[in-house]
Design an enzyme around this catalytic site. Structure first.
Site, PDB file in Angstrom:
ATOM      1  N   CYS A  30       1.075  -0.651   0.493  1.00  7.05           N
ATOM      2  CA  CYS A  30       0.085  -0.306  -0.029  1.00  7.05           C
ATOM      3  C   CYS A  30       0.967   1.330   0.119  1.00  7.05           C
ATOM      4  CB  CYS A  30      -0.899  -0.108   1.619  1.00  7.05           C
ATOM      5  SG  CYS A  30       0.154  -0.677   2.617  1.00  7.05           S
ATOM      6  N   HIS A  31       0.595   1.960  -0.091  1.00  4.44           N
ATOM      7  CA  HIS A  31       0.971   3.485   0.264  1.00  4.44           C
ATOM      8  C   HIS A  31       0.489   4.446   0.360  1.00  4.44           C
ATOM      9  CE1 HIS A  31       2.554   1.653  -4.168  1.00  4.44           C
ATOM     10  NE2 HIS A  31       1.151   1.721  -4.236  1.00  4.44           N
ATOM     11  N   TYR A  47       2.621  11.281 -12.302  1.00  2.00           N
ATOM     12  CA  TYR A  47       1.265  11.283 -12.111  1.00  2.00           C
ATOM     13  C   TYR A  47       0.694  12.448 -11.194  1.00  2.00           C
ATOM     14  CZ  TYR A  47       1.486   7.557  -9.268  1.00  2.00           C
ATOM     15  OH  TYR A  47       1.978   6.587  -8.121  1.00  2.00           O
ATOM     16  N   ARG A 122      12.775  -0.389  -4.074  1.00  2.00           N
ATOM     17  CA  ARG A 122      11.869  -0.462  -4.596  1.00  2.00           C
ATOM     18  C   ARG A 122      12.877  -0.276  -6.696  1.00  2.00           C
ATOM     19  NH1 ARG A 122       6.619   1.591  -6.660  1.00  2.00           N
ATOM     20  NH2 ARG A 122       5.312  -0.030  -7.307  1.00  2.00           N
ATOM     21  N   ARG A 128       6.203   4.494 -18.127  1.00  2.00           N
ATOM     22  CA  ARG A 128       4.768   5.392 -18.042  1.00  2.00           C
ATOM     23  C   ARG A 128       4.941   5.576 -16.665  1.00  2.00           C
ATOM     24  NH1 ARG A 128       1.402   3.007 -14.710  1.00  2.00           N
ATOM     25  NH2 ARG A 128       1.407   0.218 -14.917  1.00  2.00           N
ATOM     26  N   TYR A 155       9.591  -3.564  -9.494  1.00  2.00           N
ATOM     27  CA  TYR A 155       8.198  -3.377 -10.867  1.00  2.00           C
ATOM     28  C   TYR A 155       8.659  -3.537 -12.362  1.00  2.00           C
ATOM     29  CZ  TYR A 155       3.407  -1.874 -11.427  1.00  2.00           C
ATOM     30  OH  TYR A 155       2.695  -1.872 -11.591  1.00  2.00           O
ATOM     31  N   ASP A 247      -2.759  -2.369  -2.390  1.00  2.00           N
ATOM     32  CA  ASP A 247      -2.128  -1.522  -3.544  1.00  2.00           C
ATOM     33  C   ASP A 247      -3.122  -0.253  -3.106  1.00  2.00           C
ATOM     34  OD1 ASP A 247      -1.322  -1.049  -5.645  1.00  2.00           O
ATOM     35  OD2 ASP A 247      -2.603  -1.654  -6.671  1.00  2.00           O
ATOM     36  N   ASN A 252      -2.917   5.864 -10.058  1.00  2.00           N
ATOM     37  CA  ASN A 252      -2.569   5.678 -11.672  1.00  2.00           C
ATOM     38  C   ASN A 252      -3.938   4.897 -12.091  1.00  2.00           C
ATOM     39  OD1 ASN A 252      -0.863   6.446 -13.662  1.00  2.00           O
ATOM     40  ND2 ASN A 252       0.455   5.564 -12.560  1.00  2.00           N
TER      41      ASN A 252
END
Ligand code: 0GY
Length: 294
Positions: A30-31, A47, A122, A128, A155, A247, A252
């Site tokens: 999660c963020h 973004y 990470r 993108r 990722y 997540d 996004n």
């Protein structure tokens, strides 16, 4: 700074899940975003999300029946990990973090991050989301963080698998693969692409995988029936090196915003057995993020 027009805020009133996770369950992906007034987004971001502050994450954790979080630094905050670290400190031991750092970071700062609860870095390979970085730069950093007992989170998207293998093999640590490396859900489990992915996992015991991201991977949308066989197969095959997470707040997403309660109710579909659920939600994340035993 307003969020990008295409993006929606996270689900403000998620369904109460029927599934109850085992005691001590960890939301391992999660963020936190902002709040931008206190923790501005990075100038180089691709973004701009809505604010999704730590307080909301902790409310969601409790509402969904979880005990702990692994907070992953997202690209919109660049290499400024202040919002992530602020959340780790506020969590008082109930959260661990994954940072994104500059290759020039000094050892003292890495040690401070470790103290705050960071347990890895990470490496994001999605064009993108980030500008390309020479993999040798990532490898040099991986060697440094290995000395702290950290691991790396990688990722990338399924079509890059063959290109990624030499990099993954060169890593001196565990590498956790985000969102099952975004497979093509239409192709399904039996397709050569997913079989090749499973062979790479089978051949490299240092690779772990997050069975996360149905909202990104499914072509069908909720309740994500085409995601289930892929995730379930990974849980069956690699029970002791899978992780699960919401997540949240789903950066996004332009197609739809998932209901986090619905995501939790998928857990028994991808991990039907009680011992699978225990490994996925408690045993594995505890070993990797809290006990340093892997
Ligand atoms: C995720 C996935 C995404 C975004 C990021 O760092 C990020 O900005 O990870 C994505 O857009 O697929 O892990 O939340």
């Amino acid at each position: 700074m307003p969020a990008d027009g295409d993006f929606q805020s996270y689900c403000l009133s998620p369904t109460k899940p029927r599934y109850r996770p085992p005691p001590g369950a960890v939301d391992a992906h999660c963020h936190v975003f902002g709040p931008a007034a206190k923790f501005p987004f990075a100038p180089e971001r691709k973004y701009t999300p809505y604010d999704a502050p730590k307080e909301q994450l902790f409310v969601l954790r409790d509402f969904l029946g979880f005990s702990r979080n692994v907070i992953v630094q997202a690209s919109c905050h660049g290499t400024d990990n202040a919002a992530t670290i602020d959340a780790l400190l506020a969590a008082n031991g109930s959260a661990r973090g994954i940072a994104v750092v500059k290759p020039t970071i000094d050892d003292a700062e890495l040690r401070d991050m470790n103290e705050a609860g960071v347990r890895g870095v990470r490496f994001n390979f999605l064009p993108r989301l980030v500008d390309a970085v020479d993999p040798r730069v990532h490898l040099a950093l991986a060697r440094r963080v290995a000395a702290l007992g950290w691991h790396v989170v990688v990722y990338f998207e399924a079509p890059s698998l063959a290109k990624m293998v030499p990099f993954l093999e060169a890593l001196p640590t565990i590498a956790v693969l985000d969102h099952m490396s975004l497979p093509d859900a239409q192709k399904g489990v039996e397709h050569a692409d997913f079989q090749a992915y499973m062979k790479v996992l089978a051949d490299h015991p240092n690779l772990w995988v997050k069975v996360t991201g149905p909202e990104r991977i499914s072509r069908l949308g909720p309740p994500y029936d085409d995601f289930v066989p892929l995730a379930k197969t990974l849980v069956e095959r690699f029970t002791d090196r899978v992780l699960w997470g919401t997540d949240w707040p789903h950066p996004n997403m332009t197609t739809h915003m998932p209901d986090d309660g619905v995501l939790v109710d998928m857990i028994p579909r991808i991990a039907p057995g009680a011992s699978q659920q225990q490994a996925l939600l408690v045993g594995n994340p505890m070993r990797l993020y809290w006990e340093n035993r892997f």
